[in-house]
Design an enzyme around this catalytic site. Structure first.
Site, mmCIF file in Angstrom:
data_model
loop_
_atom_site.group_PDB
_atom_site.id
_atom_site.type_symbol
_atom_site.label_atom_id
_atom_site.label_comp_id
_atom_site.label_asym_id
_atom_site.label_seq_id
_atom_site.Cartn_x
_atom_site.Cartn_y
_atom_site.Cartn_z
ATOM 1 N N TYR A 149 -2.626 44.033 24.441
ATOM 2 C CA TYR A 149 -1.922 44.854 23.445
ATOM 3 C C TYR A 149 -2.428 46.296 23.492
ATOM 4 C CZ TYR A 149 -0.227 46.344 18.830
ATOM 5 O OH TYR A 149 0.387 47.004 17.790
ATOM 6 N N LYS A 153 -0.342 49.645 24.528
ATOM 7 C CA LYS A 153 -0.130 50.742 23.580
ATOM 8 C C LYS A 153 -0.699 52.060 24.107
ATOM 9 C CE LYS A 153 2.196 48.505 20.465
ATOM 10 N NZ LYS A 153 3.598 48.875 20.190
HETATM 11 N N1 LIG Z 1 1.779 46.250 11.637
HETATM 12 C C1 LIG Z 1 0.807 46.989 12.147
HETATM 13 O O1 LIG Z 1 -0.314 47.030 11.592
HETATM 14 C C2 LIG Z 1 1.047 47.813 13.389
HETATM 15 C C3 LIG Z 1 0.036 48.711 13.764
HETATM 16 C C4 LIG Z 1 0.226 49.493 14.902
HETATM 17 C C5 LIG Z 1 1.391 49.382 15.637
HETATM 18 N N2 LIG Z 1 2.353 48.501 15.255
HETATM 19 C C6 LIG Z 1 3.552 48.429 16.102
HETATM 20 O O2 LIG Z 1 4.713 48.646 15.317
HETATM 21 C C7 LIG Z 1 5.790 47.891 15.857
HETATM 22 C C8 LIG Z 1 6.372 46.995 14.774
HETATM 23 O O3 LIG Z 1 5.344 46.174 14.292
HETATM 24 P P1 LIG Z 1 5.514 45.237 13.013
HETATM 25 O O4 LIG Z 1 4.168 45.091 12.445
HETATM 26 O O5 LIG Z 1 6.639 45.707 12.182
HETATM 27 O O6 LIG Z 1 5.870 43.864 13.780
HETATM 28 P P2 LIG Z 1 6.700 42.583 13.317
HETATM 29 O O7 LIG Z 1 6.253 41.471 14.202
HETATM 30 O O8 LIG Z 1 6.593 42.392 11.854
HETATM 31 O O9 LIG Z 1 8.199 42.977 13.700
HETATM 32 C C9 LIG Z 1 8.530 43.135 15.058
HETATM 33 C C10 LIG Z 1 9.996 42.880 15.276
HETATM 34 O O10 LIG Z 1 10.223 42.975 16.693
HETATM 35 C C11 LIG Z 1 11.043 41.899 17.087
HETATM 36 N N3 LIG Z 1 10.791 41.580 18.486
HETATM 37 C C12 LIG Z 1 9.706 40.968 19.014
HETATM 38 N N4 LIG Z 1 9.876 40.778 20.323
HETATM 39 C C13 LIG Z 1 11.081 41.294 20.634
HETATM 40 C C14 LIG Z 1 11.821 41.389 21.831
HETATM 41 N N5 LIG Z 1 11.357 40.882 22.991
HETATM 42 N N6 LIG Z 1 13.030 41.984 21.798
HETATM 43 C C15 LIG Z 1 13.521 42.453 20.634
HETATM 44 N N7 LIG Z 1 12.886 42.375 19.465
HETATM 45 C C16 LIG Z 1 11.668 41.795 19.465
HETATM 46 C C17 LIG Z 1 10.670 40.747 16.158
HETATM 47 O O11 LIG Z 1 11.697 39.758 16.098
HETATM 48 C C18 LIG Z 1 10.455 41.479 14.839
HETATM 49 O O12 LIG Z 1 11.647 41.568 14.097
HETATM 50 C C19 LIG Z 1 5.217 47.101 17.044
HETATM 51 O O13 LIG Z 1 5.479 47.799 18.237
HETATM 52 C C20 LIG Z 1 3.737 47.078 16.750
HETATM 53 O O14 LIG Z 1 2.973 46.937 17.907
HETATM 54 C C21 LIG Z 1 2.209 47.711 14.152
#
Ligand SMILES: NC(=O)c1ccc[n+]([C@@H]2O[C@H](COP(=O)([O-])OP(=O)(O)OC[C@H]3O[C@@H](n4cnc5c(N)ncnc54)[C@H](O)[C@@H]3O)[C@@H](O)[C@H]2O)c1
Length: 253
Positions: A149, A153
């Site tokens: 991951y 990133k």
């Molecule tokens: N939540 C955090 O603390 C955090 C921190 C840093 C970065 N991020 C990044 O932010 C983004 C969103 O994170 P989140 O926490 O909302 O995640 P989440 O898992 O709650 O939501 C992610 C969404 O992406 C969809 N998804 C997953 N694989 C997929 C694919 N192959 N094709 C299409 N859709 C797909 C899922 O169905 C889901 O609806 C991600 O890229 C994550 O890495 C999140």
């Protein structure tokens, strides 16, 4: 209305940060294509924001053109793309295998890049547009159990700068966000797994990380969405190639 009459694609918009961004863009007048693996949840979001839902596996690179064409046919050429879909697995570094490593890159990096390529080609016809990638605090921090991951990133930060450089003459601005700890289903799943592995509660698993956040709290998807809106709007008209930390200050350390 900062995005009135404009079209936006948000991937991974069925829940979490992507959903909050879809809502924020729609509230500013954009017609939003809600792309996600989970069509049922995407359809609910699309209905609530007056947009469209399209099932999309961002890691299926061959399928991206069909998804993109469907959006263009239904809404028109997008002015904005938000590459938010992503996965995060928790595996001790020495147990990482080919399958987990390549799947993480396929979804987090490759899909975002090739969808960006498709969008940028058509945004040129509009005289510009914006692309926003989702990096993470993990782009910059070593990870014992989320190495794939973190590496994916980190790649997004570099990809953002290369795309920004190449598409700047076409007035396509490419930036990224690096969220810290944001309360979403992904974050809750990660800490529940960590808690189960260590035989402790969710709160106990969270506390060491919370202690490192200068602002002392977990962020919300809406706090990330506000910064996404800034990058889609004219307020950021002279900014490209940047990765903005939205992390309560954790990366200052
Ligand atoms: N939540 C955090 O603390 C955090 C921190 C840093 C970065 N991020 C990044 O932010 C983004 C969103 O994170 P989140 O926490 O909302 O995640 P989440 O898992 O709650 O939501 C992610 C969404 O992406 C969809 N998804 C997953 N694989 C997929 C694919 N192959 N094709 C299409 N859709 C797909 C899922 O169905 C889901 O609806 C991600 O890229 C994550 O890495 C999140």
């Amino acid at each position: 209305m900062r995005l009135a009459g404009q079209v936006a694609i948000v991937t991974g918009a069925a829940q979490g940060i992507g959903k909050a961004i879809a809502e924020a863009y729609a509230a500013e007048g954009a017609r939003v294509a809600v792309l996600d693996l989970n069509l049922e949840a995407a359809a609910a979001v699309a209905e609530s924001v007056g947009g469209i839902a399209v099932r999309c596996d961002i890691g299926d690179l061959e399928g991206l053109k069909g998804v993109f064409d469907e959006v263009v046919e239904k809404l028109g050429v997008p002015n904005h793309l938000v590459n938010c879909a992503g996965i995060c697995t928790t595996v001790p570094l020495e147990q990482e295998d080919f399958s987990n490593w390549t799947k993480t890159f396929q979804i987090n990096v490759h899909g975002s890049f090739f969808l960006s390529q498709l969008c940028a080609e058509r945004m040129k016809e509009l005289g510009g547009g914006t692309i926003l990638n989702m990096a993470s605090m993990s782009s910059f921090l070593p990870k014992k159990e989320q190495a794939a991951y973190g590496a994916s990133k980190a790649a997004i930060v570099s990809m953002t700068r290369s795309c920004a450089l190449v598409w700047a003459p076409d007035n396509i601005r490419v930036n990224a966000l690096a969220p810290g700890l944001i309360r979403t289903p992904m974050m809750e799943g990660n800490f529940n797994r960590r808690a189960a592995m260590q035989g402790i509660s969710f709160e106990e698993a969270l506390q060491p990380m919370l202690d490192q956040i200068p602002l002392g709290k977990v962020g919300t998807p809406e706090e990330v969405a506000k910064t996404a809106l800034f990058f889609a709007s004219d307020e950021s008209s002279y900014i490209t190639g940047q990765t903005l930390e939205v992390c309560g200050g954790i990366l200052m350390r």
